[in-house]
Design an enzyme around this catalytic site. Sequence first.
Site, PDB file in Angstrom:
ATOM      1  N   TRP A  97      30.594   8.378  -3.107  1.00 49.26           N
ATOM      2  CA  TRP A  97      29.429   7.592  -2.723  1.00 49.26           C
ATOM      3  C   TRP A  97      28.949   7.879  -1.302  1.00 49.26           C
ATOM      4  O   TRP A  97      27.842   7.499  -0.932  1.00 49.26           O
ATOM      5  CB  TRP A  97      29.752   6.095  -2.804  1.00 49.26           C
ATOM      6  CG  TRP A  97      31.068   5.748  -2.172  1.00 49.26           C
ATOM      7  CD1 TRP A  97      32.267   5.569  -2.808  1.00 49.26           C
ATOM      8  CD2 TRP A  97      31.333   5.577  -0.766  1.00 49.26           C
ATOM      9  NE1 TRP A  97      33.255   5.298  -1.895  1.00 49.26           N
ATOM     10  CE2 TRP A  97      32.712   5.297  -0.632  1.00 49.26           C
ATOM     11  CE3 TRP A  97      30.544   5.635   0.380  1.00 49.26           C
ATOM     12  CZ2 TRP A  97      33.321   5.072   0.608  1.00 49.26           C
ATOM     13  CZ3 TRP A  97      31.139   5.425   1.624  1.00 49.26           C
ATOM     14  CH2 TRP A  97      32.516   5.145   1.718  1.00 49.26           C
ATOM     15  N   ASN A  98      29.762   8.526  -0.460  1.00 48.18           N
ATOM     16  CA  ASN A  98      29.412   8.540   0.970  1.00 48.18           C
ATOM     17  C   ASN A  98      28.200   9.413   1.316  1.00 48.18           C
ATOM     18  O   ASN A  98      27.429   9.089   2.208  1.00 48.18           O
ATOM     19  CB  ASN A  98      30.626   8.906   1.832  1.00 48.18           C
ATOM     20  CG  ASN A  98      31.245  10.233   1.473  1.00 48.18           C
ATOM     21  OD1 ASN A  98      31.129  10.708   0.338  1.00 48.18           O
ATOM     22  ND2 ASN A  98      31.918  10.854   2.420  1.00 48.18           N
ATOM     23  N   LYS A 122      29.600  12.739 -13.017  1.00 53.03           N
ATOM     24  CA  LYS A 122      30.210  11.410 -13.011  1.00 53.03           C
ATOM     25  C   LYS A 122      30.201  10.969 -11.549  1.00 53.03           C
ATOM     26  O   LYS A 122      31.024  11.408 -10.746  1.00 53.03           O
ATOM     27  CB  LYS A 122      31.640  11.454 -13.557  1.00 53.03           C
ATOM     28  CG  LYS A 122      32.272  10.054 -13.773  1.00 53.03           C
ATOM     29  CD  LYS A 122      32.737   9.452 -12.475  1.00 53.03           C
ATOM     30  CE  LYS A 122      33.422   8.109 -12.663  1.00 53.03           C
ATOM     31  NZ  LYS A 122      32.992   7.094 -11.675  1.00 53.03           N
ATOM     32  N   SER A 125      38.929  11.147  -2.995  1.00 54.27           N
ATOM     33  CA  SER A 125      40.242  10.823  -2.437  1.00 54.27           C
ATOM     34  C   SER A 125      41.316  11.772  -2.952  1.00 54.27           C
ATOM     35  O   SER A 125      41.165  12.426  -3.993  1.00 54.27           O
ATOM     36  CB  SER A 125      40.622   9.390  -2.798  1.00 54.27           C
ATOM     37  OG  SER A 125      40.874   9.291  -4.197  1.00 54.27           O
ATOM     38  N   GLU A 164      37.503  18.961  -2.896  1.00 53.19           N
ATOM     39  CA  GLU A 164      37.292  18.649  -1.489  1.00 53.19           C
ATOM     40  C   GLU A 164      37.727  17.210  -1.306  1.00 53.19           C
ATOM     41  O   GLU A 164      37.069  16.280  -1.774  1.00 53.19           O
ATOM     42  CB  GLU A 164      35.827  18.850  -1.097  1.00 53.19           C
ATOM     43  CG  GLU A 164      35.618  18.837   0.428  1.00 53.19           C
ATOM     44  CD  GLU A 164      35.037  17.561   0.948  1.00 53.19           C
ATOM     45  OE1 GLU A 164      35.841  16.702   1.405  1.00 53.19           O
ATOM     46  OE2 GLU A 164      33.815  17.383   0.922  1.00 53.19           O
ATOM     47  N   CYS A 176      34.332  12.709   5.346  1.00 55.48           N
ATOM     48  CA  CYS A 176      35.597  13.448   5.348  1.00 55.48           C
ATOM     49  C   CYS A 176      35.665  14.409   6.522  1.00 55.48           C
ATOM     50  O   CYS A 176      36.743  14.670   7.058  1.00 55.48           O
ATOM     51  CB  CYS A 176      35.749  14.222   4.032  1.00 55.48           C
ATOM     52  SG  CYS A 176      35.929  13.174   2.584  1.00 55.48           S
ATOM     53  N   GLU A 221      43.923   8.717   6.709  1.00 54.90           N
ATOM     54  CA  GLU A 221      42.525   8.878   7.078  1.00 54.90           C
ATOM     55  C   GLU A 221      41.877   7.523   7.340  1.00 54.90           C
ATOM     56  O   GLU A 221      41.937   6.625   6.493  1.00 54.90           O
ATOM     57  CB  GLU A 221      41.765   9.603   5.963  1.00 54.90           C
ATOM     58  CG  GLU A 221      40.296   9.805   6.254  1.00 54.90           C
ATOM     59  CD  GLU A 221      39.565  10.537   5.143  1.00 54.90           C
ATOM     60  OE1 GLU A 221      38.477  11.072   5.413  1.00 54.90           O
ATOM     61  OE2 GLU A 221      40.078  10.577   4.006  1.00 54.90           O
TER      62      GLU A 221
END
Length: 465
Positions: free
Chosen positions: A136-137, A160, A213, A234, A268, A367
């Site tokens: 979503w970021n 997705k 994640s 990633e 990230c 993180e």
Amino acid sequence: MAIATVNPATGETLKTFDALNPGEVEDRLVRAEQAYQEHRTTTFAYRRELLLAAADLLDADRETIARTMTTEMGKPLAQARAEAKKCAKTMRWYAHHAEKLLADEYPDPADVTDSGAARVVVRYRPIGTVLAVMPWNFPLWQVVRFAAPALMAGNTGLLKHASNVPQTALYIEELFRRAGYPEGCFQTLLIGSGAVEDILRDPRVAAATLTGSEPAGRSVASIAGDEVKKTVLELGGSDPYVVLPSADLEKAAATAVTARVQNNGQSCIAAKRFIVHADVYDAFAARFTERMAALSVGDPMDENTDVGPLASEQGRSDLEELVDDAVHQGAAALCGGRRPPDRHAGWFYEPTVLSGITPTMRIHHEEAFGPVATLYRVADIDEAVSVANDSPFGLSSNAWTRDPDEQDRLSRDLQAGGVYFNGMTASHPGFPFGGAKRSGYGRELSGHGIREFCNMTTVWYGPEE
């Protein structure tokens, strides 16, 4: 998790969506396979015109889709506009470069002769339908950087998306449809994470790409491995930002703020661990902390806002736990370290700088996905490299030094997919992007990215009679 648009600035649920049922998913798999059989035979010129049309539409839609992204995940509106602009740029880059990137290759004539062939050609062919599991970021950018090269290579795509950005996800499918792509070339699947395994195991799905994640990456990689299907991952990052004595401290401190709080700190590739030589530590820390404390936290639709809310209540809770654990073990909050007292709704968190970090603190290895920076004082470049590499992640890295020998050392020894000197990490369609260690494998963008989902075919022609 419900498939819904929930405004993170207010906590209000604005719209909910029903997940596709198994029959609806099957219909989309049928369409994807049928579309692939046609799309794979089309010319680069045909694909180029479609992707350029999509880029033009995206430019025209920039304000609308930017507001949708900001509403769904809370990024400041100006950053949402910039994301849409970057996506259109990347579409055009692949539209104009794909044919050259996937051009036939001809091995060394000596090797051709030695093999007994009259000639040999290496060709890049599409592999089929690629399933993309996206976060979503950066709800538009993460998808486009997969979709643009995949479609130009002759593949088809299934998306997705994260369950909290459904309207952005549906927009992307509609964008490609409006641009003229045939039905089934690119489809959004409104499904929960539990439905991914069956789709990935379906023989009509050739490969998968995931940004997200580490646990999600492990799951997808495990399923794909069992099915012997290609994946590109990633995953997380806890990027170091090394500052050595020859750095321009004013620029380093100013850039550090942007590098940490871009996208409300939920990136990230955001710099997260600031590793500063003892000779300049105090001066850098003062400049950096002053700038972090001065940031405006508020409504992401307000043009004057620097930092909006975190995307979810759980995300804020996770961040708070990391900060509270560090402070409990002796870390000092030089600024921030709490929810803004004037924000009684939404999932806001103050820009925070922590010093005195030790390896026993969770934030040293985990993180921090939000506007929280950790400061480290190091004695020399050797200790800087050691601290920078003391992380399970290796996505990218930043280093500030004007010393060529130090630059050579850092580019050699930092364990990351990128090293950015005297600037901040930023992806560009012309450069490969990806990480090392638990930040994943494979590459996106550039020629490396478009070839990830191609079948490199050696075509050998025997001597003619």
